[in-house]
Design a protein around this motif. Structure first.
Motif, short mmCIF file in Angstrom:
data_model
loop_
_atom_site.label_atom_id
_atom_site.label_comp_id
_atom_site.label_asym_id
_atom_site.label_seq_id
_atom_site.Cartn_x
_atom_site.Cartn_y
_atom_site.Cartn_z
N ALA A 32 24.58 77.71 129.98
CA ALA A 32 25.00 76.62 129.09
C ALA A 32 26.37 76.88 128.48
CB ALA A 32 23.96 76.42 127.99
N CYS A 33 26.67 78.14 128.22
CA CYS A 33 27.92 78.49 127.52
C CYS A 33 29.03 78.92 128.47
CB CYS A 33 27.64 79.60 126.51
SG CYS A 33 26.43 79.15 125.24
N LEU A 34 28.76 78.94 129.77
CA LEU A 34 29.72 79.48 130.73
C LEU A 34 31.06 78.77 130.71
CD1 LEU A 34 30.06 81.58 133.03
CD2 LEU A 34 29.27 79.82 134.61
N ASP A 35 31.06 77.46 130.55
CA ASP A 35 32.29 76.68 130.62
C ASP A 35 32.86 76.35 129.25
OD1 ASP A 35 32.65 76.15 133.58
OD2 ASP A 35 30.58 75.50 133.29
N ASN A 36 32.39 77.05 128.23
CA ASN A 36 32.93 76.90 126.87
C ASN A 36 32.70 75.50 126.30
OD1 ASN A 36 34.20 78.29 124.72
ND2 ASN A 36 36.12 77.20 125.12
N ARG A 37 31.69 74.82 126.80
CA ARG A 37 31.40 73.47 126.32
C ARG A 37 30.22 73.45 125.35
NH1 ARG A 37 31.31 69.17 131.13
NH2 ARG A 37 31.01 67.84 129.29
N ALA A 38 29.53 74.58 125.19
CA ALA A 38 28.38 74.63 124.30
C ALA A 38 28.34 75.98 123.60
CB ALA A 38 27.08 74.40 125.08
N VAL A 39 27.65 76.01 122.48
CA VAL A 39 27.46 77.25 121.74
C VAL A 39 26.00 77.31 121.31
CG1 VAL A 39 28.19 76.14 119.57
CG2 VAL A 39 28.23 78.64 119.77
N LEU A 40 25.39 78.49 121.50
CA LEU A 40 24.00 78.69 121.10
C LEU A 40 23.96 78.85 119.58
CD1 LEU A 40 21.04 79.05 121.73
CD2 LEU A 40 21.49 81.43 122.34
N THR A 41 23.35 77.89 118.91
CA THR A 41 23.39 77.81 117.46
C THR A 41 22.07 78.15 116.80
OG1 THR A 41 25.02 76.02 117.66
CG2 THR A 41 23.91 76.23 115.54
N ALA A 42 20.97 77.80 117.46
CA ALA A 42 19.65 77.96 116.84
C ALA A 42 18.64 78.32 117.90
CB ALA A 42 19.24 76.66 116.14
N GLY A 43 17.49 78.80 117.44
CA GLY A 43 16.46 79.15 118.40
C GLY A 43 15.10 79.35 117.77
N ALA A 44 14.07 79.08 118.56
CA ALA A 44 12.70 79.48 118.26
C ALA A 44 12.27 80.26 119.49
CB ALA A 44 11.81 78.26 118.03
N LEU A 45 12.54 81.54 119.48
CA LEU A 45 12.59 82.34 120.70
C LEU A 45 11.25 82.89 121.17
CD1 LEU A 45 15.87 84.26 119.81
CD2 LEU A 45 15.63 82.25 121.27
N SER A 46 10.22 82.73 120.35
CA SER A 46 8.91 83.24 120.74
C SER A 46 7.84 82.53 119.93
CB SER A 46 8.83 84.76 120.50
OG SER A 46 7.52 85.24 120.73
N SER A 47 6.63 82.46 120.51
CA SER A 47 5.50 81.92 119.75
C SER A 47 5.01 82.93 118.73
CB SER A 47 4.37 81.55 120.71
OG SER A 47 3.96 82.68 121.47
N ASN A 48 5.43 84.18 118.86
CA ASN A 48 5.13 85.22 117.87
C ASN A 48 6.24 85.22 116.82
OD1 ASN A 48 5.51 87.95 116.68
ND2 ASN A 48 3.69 88.46 117.88
N PRO A 49 5.95 84.83 115.57
CA PRO A 49 7.01 84.70 114.56
C PRO A 49 7.86 85.95 114.39
CG PRO A 49 4.96 83.74 113.76
CD PRO A 49 4.63 84.46 115.04
N GLU A 50 7.24 87.11 114.41
CA GLU A 50 7.99 88.34 114.24
C GLU A 50 8.95 88.56 115.40
OE1 GLU A 50 7.10 93.14 113.96
OE2 GLU A 50 5.59 91.72 113.20
N ARG A 51 8.47 88.33 116.63
CA ARG A 51 9.34 88.49 117.80
C ARG A 51 10.43 87.43 117.83
NH1 ARG A 51 5.77 88.25 121.96
NH2 ARG A 51 5.26 90.45 121.66
#
Length: 398
Positions: A32-51
């Motif tokens: 998504a970020c390869l062509d400098n058209r997007a930036v990773l801003t937010a995430g919910a990276l796991s169903s485990n809150p701590e992870r």
């Protein structure tokens, strides 16, 4: 020219899934970020809150935008001013979570890029399509192999009639990583892919057979009519297929075959396709993606490379090349080409301009429904000793 003109800014991305131990989440963020058209801003990276929280620094996500669930992500992002909130959600979770995240994101008005297969089953896919149709969001599906320059070039050549009428499509995806029961040792990727409660009704055919089938549909535009399929499980105790083969009858009378294996020793990502037409034939191998053979009886065989030679210069092939000839482009670049197609439409949407979410160069929600129908009908046919069953879904596009 500004970035994403006329917006003149990067698109803001949220990633759902992709926490520690994930392969495809990292691929999505890089592509998504390869062509400098997007930036990773937010995430919910796991169903485990701590992870979910502990994985955020791996992506450079600030703690205030590192959420512990996709519900929290959507609610919190909607509460932000429009000039701060995300533009799109990328979904990189196991299959059984795709629908609920995508459905919530679309209803909230966020664009979506979803990993394939689109949902857990066909009913969910059809429901999601209806939600997308009733919205104005961009929805893209990461059938990333359609992003390779020579795959795009093959499509252009087929649709321009350079191969004549298409008679046969032979596609296969051969791997060997599940030859042993590594899911028994809790190997993360194997564990969910062989679990029918998380992966769906098919194993190898749902995971990689869908890629082989989609590639033939994309490159030829042929509409399927019927399918006969055999699915097998060779590893004792495994609950889903790890090998299978299918025969497809297409609308124009062509025949196709799809083979998928995850139990072939020493094989990695052996996605291959051959297309036979009345005027010529094409062959392309994903593990050697920068060469495609073009054969015609009575003429010298040709090896096409990206960017195509002037005789074959076509926007569908050359337009997605980033490097001069001789500099190999591969998996990340192809994956990124799905994103740039979706980004073009996201920018149009944000600027209040019309876009065509059905007849798009990137795989979309309609293709996702086709893919889920393919899985359902393969399982149905195999359960009836390879009986012929319908394969044409009303969502199919040319």
């Amino acid at each position: 020219m500004g970035i994403n003109e006329p917006l003149n800014r990067k698109l803001r991305m949220a990633l759902v899934g992709g926490g520690q131990g994930s392969f495809i989440g990292r691929v999505h963020s890089i592509a998504a970020c390869l062509d400098n058209r997007a930036v990773l801003t937010a995430g919910a990276l796991s169903s485990n809150p701590e992870r979910a929280k502990s994985s955020a620094p791996d992506y450079g996500i600030e703690d205030s935008r590192a959420y512990t669930s996709y519900q929290e992500l959507i609610e919190s992002e909607l509460a932000l001013p429009e000039d701060q909130r995300i533009d799109f959600v990328s979904i990189a979770t196991p299959n059984h979570v795709h629908f609920e995240v995508a459905q919530a994101a679309v209803k909230a008005g966020f664009n979506v890029v979803c990993d394939k297969p689109m949902t857990y089953d066909l009913a969910q896919a059809e429901q999601l399509l209806e939600t997308v149709q009733n919205s104005d969001v961009v929805f893209a599906l990461s059938h990333n192999y359609t992003g390779y320059p020579l795959v795009r070039q093959a499509r252009a050549m087929v649709l321009a009639g350079e191969l004549g009428e298409i008679n046969a499509i032979r596609s296969r995806y051969i791997q060997g990583w599940l030859r042993d029961s590594i899911e028994s040792d809790d190997q993360k990727q194997a564990a969910w892919r062989t679990d029918p409660t998380k992966s769906g009704a098919a194993g190898a055919f749902g995971d990689i057979g869908t890629h082989a089938y989609n590639l033939g549909r994309f490159m030829t535009g042929l509409l399927p009519e019927q399918i006969s399929c055999h699915l097998k499980t060779y590893v004792p105790g495994r609950r889903l297929d790890d090998y299978g083969t299918a025969v497809i009858r297409y609308e124009n009378g062509a025949l196709g075959t799809v083979t998928a294996s995850q139990i072939s020793h020493g094989r990695h990502c052996g996605l291959e396709i051959e297309i036979d037409g009345t005027k010529g034939s094409l062959t392309w191998h994903q593990e050697n993606p920068n060469e495609m053979s073009f054969r015609r009886n009575g003429k010298a065989h040709q090896i096409l490379v990206p960017p195509p030679e002037p005789e074959y210069q076509d926007r569908m092939g050359a337009g997605v090349c980033r490097l001069p000839a001789g500099h190999p482009e591969a998996f990340f670049e192809a994956f990124a080409n799905i994103y740039i197609g979706a980004f073009d439409d996201m920018v149009k949407r944000a600027a209040g301009q019309p876009f065509d979410g059905r007849d798009s160069i990137y795989t979309n929600c309609y293709d996702g429904v086709e893919g889920m129908y393919f899985i359902q009908q393969c399982v149905a046919s195999s359960g009836q000793d390879a009986a012929w069953v319908p394969l044409r879904h009303e969502a199919a596009r040319r």
